[in-house]
Design an enzyme around this catalytic site. Sequence first.
Site, mmCIF file in Angstrom:
data_model
loop_
_atom_site.group_PDB
_atom_site.id
_atom_site.type_symbol
_atom_site.label_atom_id
_atom_site.label_comp_id
_atom_site.label_asym_id
_atom_site.label_seq_id
_atom_site.Cartn_x
_atom_site.Cartn_y
_atom_site.Cartn_z
ATOM 1 N N TYR A 53 -21.689 23.891 -9.902
ATOM 2 C CA TYR A 53 -21.941 23.318 -11.227
ATOM 3 C C TYR A 53 -21.597 21.825 -11.207
ATOM 4 O O TYR A 53 -22.389 20.979 -11.620
ATOM 5 C CB TYR A 53 -21.086 24.062 -12.264
ATOM 6 N N SER A 87 -4.774 44.992 -27.479
ATOM 7 C CA SER A 87 -6.194 45.110 -27.166
ATOM 8 C C SER A 87 -6.490 46.501 -26.638
ATOM 9 O O SER A 87 -5.661 47.095 -25.935
ATOM 10 C CB SER A 87 -6.581 44.072 -26.110
ATOM 11 N N ASP A 96 -21.618 27.890 -26.337
ATOM 12 C CA ASP A 96 -21.148 29.266 -26.514
ATOM 13 C C ASP A 96 -20.520 29.470 -27.888
ATOM 14 O O ASP A 96 -20.866 30.396 -28.626
ATOM 15 C CB ASP A 96 -20.135 29.631 -25.427
ATOM 16 N N GLY A 132 -20.685 36.405 -18.124
ATOM 17 C CA GLY A 132 -21.363 35.199 -18.575
ATOM 18 C C GLY A 132 -21.970 35.339 -19.958
ATOM 19 O O GLY A 132 -22.850 34.585 -20.344
ATOM 20 N N LEU A 133 -21.495 36.318 -20.738
ATOM 21 C CA LEU A 133 -22.007 36.514 -22.098
ATOM 22 C C LEU A 133 -21.040 35.979 -23.153
ATOM 23 O O LEU A 133 -21.121 36.326 -24.317
ATOM 24 C CB LEU A 133 -22.296 38.003 -22.353
ATOM 25 N N ASP A 144 -27.864 21.202 -20.940
ATOM 26 C CA ASP A 144 -26.972 20.812 -22.037
ATOM 27 C C ASP A 144 -26.206 19.531 -21.704
ATOM 28 O O ASP A 144 -25.995 18.684 -22.570
ATOM 29 C CB ASP A 144 -26.015 21.946 -22.403
ATOM 30 N N SER A 162 -17.506 36.151 -23.582
ATOM 31 C CA SER A 162 -16.437 36.939 -24.196
ATOM 32 C C SER A 162 -15.294 36.033 -24.653
ATOM 33 O O SER A 162 -14.675 36.292 -25.683
ATOM 34 C CB SER A 162 -15.917 38.001 -23.221
ATOM 35 N N GLU A 197 -31.770 26.042 -19.420
ATOM 36 C CA GLU A 197 -30.564 26.206 -18.584
ATOM 37 C C GLU A 197 -30.244 24.936 -17.805
ATOM 38 O O GLU A 197 -31.145 24.292 -17.244
ATOM 39 C CB GLU A 197 -30.801 27.363 -17.599
#
Length: 388
Positions: free
Chosen positions: A220, A66, A170, A122-123, A35, A125, A32
């Site tokens: 960040y 949707s 991602d 945070g997955l 990158d 999408s 983590e």
Amino acid sequence: MKNTLQQEFAKIYNKEADATYFSPGRVNLIGEHIDYNGGLVMPCAITFGTYLLISPNEDGVFRFRSLNFDDKGDIPVQQQYEKSGDEWFNFPIGVIHHFGKDGHQLKGLDMLFYGDIPIGSGLSSSASIEVVTAYALNDIFNCGYSKLDLVKLSKSVENNFIGVNSGIMDQFAVAFGEKNKALMLNCDTLDYQAVDSNLGDHVLAIINTNKPRKLAESKYNERVAECQEGLKALQQELDINYLCDIDAETFAKYQHLISDPVVLKRVKHVIEENDRVKLAAVALAANNLPEFGRLMYASHDSLRDLYEVSGAELDAVAEYSKTNPNVAGARMTGAGFGGCAIALVKADAFDDYSAGITEYYTKKIGYAPSVYSSLIGNGVGLLNLLVN
């Protein structure tokens, strides 16, 4: 699921979809905040994702519907497009825009999207939507892009059309993911190795903290600047382009070059975390889940203490997981300050774990997390082709 989605498509468009595509979400198993420092990450595709049902039309219109959002889009086929507002269909429009920019002539399509990835968790999408759209268009119109081309195109959509300054992990993970394999990816060169990751009698628990992540972006950028400062200090005596060009042993010899104690902590995390990814690949390939779990906890501790991107919510997940004998390891995943944590949990104890973490977390934080069970799944692809 496929049958239900077909029924919904028929209800909306009065016809059957020609094809159904699926693109997963992803989690980063370990590695983590390295990158952007030339390091290795280890994401995997999960079994949640985005379904796209699609059928050509003769009306010269792209229709976006949707099952997750009420917003609808009916956009005439044209050569280029602009982002408008915050509607979800800006993501597929951005993909279509890039296909047009590359000179591809697209025709009207009726589209229905459905995602079971928790939004804002945070997955990934957004990457899932981008990649499934790009893959479908490339397939339907025979545009000749390679999978890597689609990854780069989708990243460009995120960066230049949507306006989010994200890396390539991602999109890469959701495109190249393989069942029961983690991807050890060099985000700089895009070289990768698929690492056997059979979880055996364990599942991947994904714990969404349900905390809004307002701080993540500013912090960040702050961490990126601190790493750049550390790199500059080390470059006084070392010929390196990235922090991850050295290992922990070399760092120990040259850390005196960094005078700021905060910057020193950040750099220490980055270099040690990169080494942990390499060790994790060895542990997973050997099916040594206890060792992999130990590395997960070490990663979380480092993100909490050295990189300081965790928080009470993510720490609560790691704390509880350490007390549960059915958990091999746990850590925060993603940028931090909320979002998700992951844990390796024995499959037959998942329900007990879910109940236990929910009770512990709610008592400590004041509201409940959402807990999901996932396996390591495949990347983007065509689910079925209906032959009429």
